[in-house]
Design an enzyme around this catalytic site. Sequence first.
Site, PDB file in Angstrom:
ATOM      1  N   LYS A   1       0.837  -1.218   0.000  1.00 52.86           N
ATOM      2  CA  LYS A   1       0.000   0.000   0.000  1.00 52.86           C
ATOM      3  C   LYS A   1       0.862   1.254   0.000  1.00 52.86           C
ATOM      4  O   LYS A   1       0.636   2.158  -0.793  1.00 52.86           O
ATOM      5  CB  LYS A   1      -0.898   0.048   1.246  1.00 52.86           C
ATOM      6  CG  LYS A   1      -2.050  -0.917   1.229  1.00 52.86           C
ATOM      7  CD  LYS A   1      -3.045  -0.596   2.344  1.00 52.86           C
ATOM      8  CE  LYS A   1      -2.452  -0.629   3.745  1.00 52.86           C
ATOM      9  NZ  LYS A   1      -1.996  -1.956   4.203  1.00 52.86           N
TER      10      LYS A   1
ATOM     11  N   ARG B   1     -10.031   1.556   8.482  1.00 54.92           N
ATOM     12  CA  ARG B   1      -9.634   0.186   8.769  1.00 54.92           C
ATOM     13  C   ARG B   1     -10.725  -0.588   9.488  1.00 54.92           C
ATOM     14  O   ARG B   1     -10.535  -1.755   9.817  1.00 54.92           O
ATOM     15  CB  ARG B   1      -8.387   0.191   9.635  1.00 54.92           C
ATOM     16  CG  ARG B   1      -7.105  -0.077   8.828  1.00 54.92           C
ATOM     17  CD  ARG B   1      -6.005  -0.179   9.813  1.00 54.92           C
ATOM     18  NE  ARG B   1      -4.792  -0.814   9.469  1.00 54.92           N
ATOM     19  CZ  ARG B   1      -3.757  -0.230   8.870  1.00 54.92           C
ATOM     20  NH1 ARG B   1      -3.858   0.965   8.373  1.00 54.92           N
ATOM     21  NH2 ARG B   1      -2.628  -0.872   8.732  1.00 54.92           N
TER      22      ARG B   1
ATOM     23  N   ARG C   1      11.050  -6.317   4.579  1.00 57.76           N
ATOM     24  CA  ARG C   1      10.848  -4.876   4.354  1.00 57.76           C
ATOM     25  C   ARG C   1      11.796  -4.049   5.217  1.00 57.76           C
ATOM     26  O   ARG C   1      11.977  -4.322   6.396  1.00 57.76           O
ATOM     27  CB  ARG C   1       9.395  -4.522   4.685  1.00 57.76           C
ATOM     28  CG  ARG C   1       9.124  -3.023   4.622  1.00 57.76           C
ATOM     29  CD  ARG C   1       7.691  -2.725   4.382  1.00 57.76           C
ATOM     30  NE  ARG C   1       6.829  -3.005   5.526  1.00 57.76           N
ATOM     31  CZ  ARG C   1       5.514  -2.848   5.488  1.00 57.76           C
ATOM     32  NH1 ARG C   1       4.914  -2.465   4.380  1.00 57.76           N
ATOM     33  NH2 ARG C   1       4.789  -3.109   6.551  1.00 57.76           N
TER      34      ARG C   1
ATOM     35  N   ARG D   1      10.725  -1.952  10.723  1.00 55.86           N
ATOM     36  CA  ARG D   1       9.726  -1.382  11.628  1.00 55.86           C
ATOM     37  C   ARG D   1       9.471  -2.350  12.779  1.00 55.86           C
ATOM     38  O   ARG D   1       9.419  -3.561  12.564  1.00 55.86           O
ATOM     39  CB  ARG D   1       8.402  -1.173  10.859  1.00 55.86           C
ATOM     40  CG  ARG D   1       8.302   0.181  10.208  1.00 55.86           C
ATOM     41  CD  ARG D   1       7.135   0.263   9.248  1.00 55.86           C
ATOM     42  NE  ARG D   1       5.860  -0.225   9.768  1.00 55.86           N
ATOM     43  CZ  ARG D   1       4.731  -0.195   9.087  1.00 55.86           C
ATOM     44  NH1 ARG D   1       4.697   0.306   7.865  1.00 55.86           N
ATOM     45  NH2 ARG D   1       3.617  -0.648   9.602  1.00 55.86           N
TER      46      ARG D   1
ATOM     47  N   ARG E   1      -1.590  -8.419  13.042  1.00 55.67           N
ATOM     48  CA  ARG E   1      -2.116  -7.415  12.105  1.00 55.67           C
ATOM     49  C   ARG E   1      -2.996  -8.074  11.042  1.00 55.67           C
ATOM     50  O   ARG E   1      -4.017  -7.519  10.622  1.00 55.67           O
ATOM     51  CB  ARG E   1      -0.953  -6.647  11.450  1.00 55.67           C
ATOM     52  CG  ARG E   1      -0.299  -5.671  12.427  1.00 55.67           C
ATOM     53  CD  ARG E   1       1.065  -5.211  11.961  1.00 55.67           C
ATOM     54  NE  ARG E   1       1.025  -4.416  10.748  1.00 55.67           N
ATOM     55  CZ  ARG E   1       2.080  -4.215   9.957  1.00 55.67           C
ATOM     56  NH1 ARG E   1       3.247  -4.750  10.245  1.00 55.67           N
ATOM     57  NH2 ARG E   1       1.959  -3.478   8.888  1.00 55.67           N
TER      58      ARG E   1
HETATM   59  P1  AMP Z   1       0.337   0.913   8.441  1.00 53.06           P
HETATM   60  O1  AMP Z   1       1.538   1.731   8.243  1.00 53.06           O
HETATM   61  O2  AMP Z   1      -0.835   1.385   7.613  1.00 53.06           O
HETATM   62  O3  AMP Z   1       0.587  -0.573   8.284  1.00 53.06           O
HETATM   63  O4  AMP Z   1      -0.138   1.128   9.966  1.00 53.06           O
HETATM   64  C1  AMP Z   1       0.698   0.732  11.045  1.00 53.06           C
HETATM   65  C2  AMP Z   1      -0.127   0.614  12.319  1.00 53.06           C
HETATM   66  O5  AMP Z   1      -0.696   1.902  12.639  1.00 53.06           O
HETATM   67  C3  AMP Z   1      -1.312  -0.317  12.249  1.00 53.06           C
HETATM   68  O6  AMP Z   1      -0.954  -1.684  12.464  1.00 53.06           O
HETATM   69  C4  AMP Z   1      -2.199   0.226  13.373  1.00 53.06           C
HETATM   70  O7  AMP Z   1      -1.690  -0.147  14.638  1.00 53.06           O
HETATM   71  C5  AMP Z   1      -1.993   1.735  13.205  1.00 53.06           C
HETATM   72  N1  AMP Z   1      -2.992   2.279  12.267  1.00 53.06           N
HETATM   73  C6  AMP Z   1      -2.767   2.756  11.007  1.00 53.06           C
HETATM   74  N2  AMP Z   1      -3.909   3.167  10.439  1.00 53.06           N
HETATM   75  C7  AMP Z   1      -4.884   2.943  11.346  1.00 53.06           C
HETATM   76  C8  AMP Z   1      -6.291   3.139  11.360  1.00 53.06           C
HETATM   77  N3  AMP Z   1      -6.950   3.617  10.284  1.00 53.06           N
HETATM   78  N4  AMP Z   1      -6.977   2.812  12.492  1.00 53.06           N
HETATM   79  C9  AMP Z   1      -6.342   2.337  13.579  1.00 53.06           C
HETATM   80  N5  AMP Z   1      -5.023   2.103  13.630  1.00 53.06           N
HETATM   81  C10 AMP Z   1      -4.297   2.399  12.535  1.00 53.06           C
END
Ligand code: AMP
Length: 222
Positions: free
Chosen positions: A13, A88, A127, A161, A172
């Site tokens: 993404k 989400r 990654r 990360r 996740r």
């Molecule tokens: P990402 O970089 O999109 O994979 O997001 C990393 C982490 O941030 C996720 O695993 C969640 O813990 C948190 N996160 C990101 N976007 C959201 C969202 N829309 N709602 C809740 N938590 C989020």
Amino acid sequence: MRILLIGPPGAGKGTQAVRLAEHLSIQHISTGDLFREHIARDTQLGRNARARIRVGRLVPDEVTIGVVTERLARPDTEPGFLLDGFPRNLAQAEALDGILADSQSQLDAVLDLELPEAEVVRRIAGRRVCRQEQAHIFHVDFDPPQVAGACDVCGGELHQRDDDREATVRKRLEVYRSETAPVVDHYQAQGLVTAISALGQVQEVLDRALAAIGQDRGELRA
Ligand code: AMP
């Protein structure tokens, strides 16, 4: 254009969002990036989000919706935006419907990146992201930097990360299945969803995404 990019962790993404937003000259808004910026600045919000993110859980809706509402209110989103990682869950999708209704605007497309789970785990394990600029993303096998451990773009140090470790990735994925998959159904009912295979090279997936929204990548081919 107003676009949502949905997909399991590791589907690419972030990688695709940066390229799509640049191609379409719209703002790329990643809630994950916004939270990581708060964590890096050690804000109150960052401290609260951090514990959840580390274990692969969602940050509470009121916090997330607040961050997105504030970001979408800025004038630079008027020409459009690409939301990466939001909504989400259904509560967030309904909140977004409300924000859009208030500004009398609507979504143009929802792109659903699809990737088998075995591939998700393989991709995430390799990654590496840049400490200086988190949109600079590499993969030890599929997109290695020219110098191991260093970002090709800015020379920053590459690292894994915290939430990319295997146990967290599995959590996740579980959250994705139970909470985020229904968001796709929500937008399917509005006729907005196009499923895109996230398998293959970055450019192939980008071509599929652009085709799905009726755009051509021609001018990007140097
Ligand atoms: P990402 O970089 O999109 O994979 O997001 C990393 C982490 O941030 C996720 O695993 C969640 O813990 C948190 N996160 C990101 N976007 C959201 C969202 N829309 N709602 C809740 N938590 C989020």
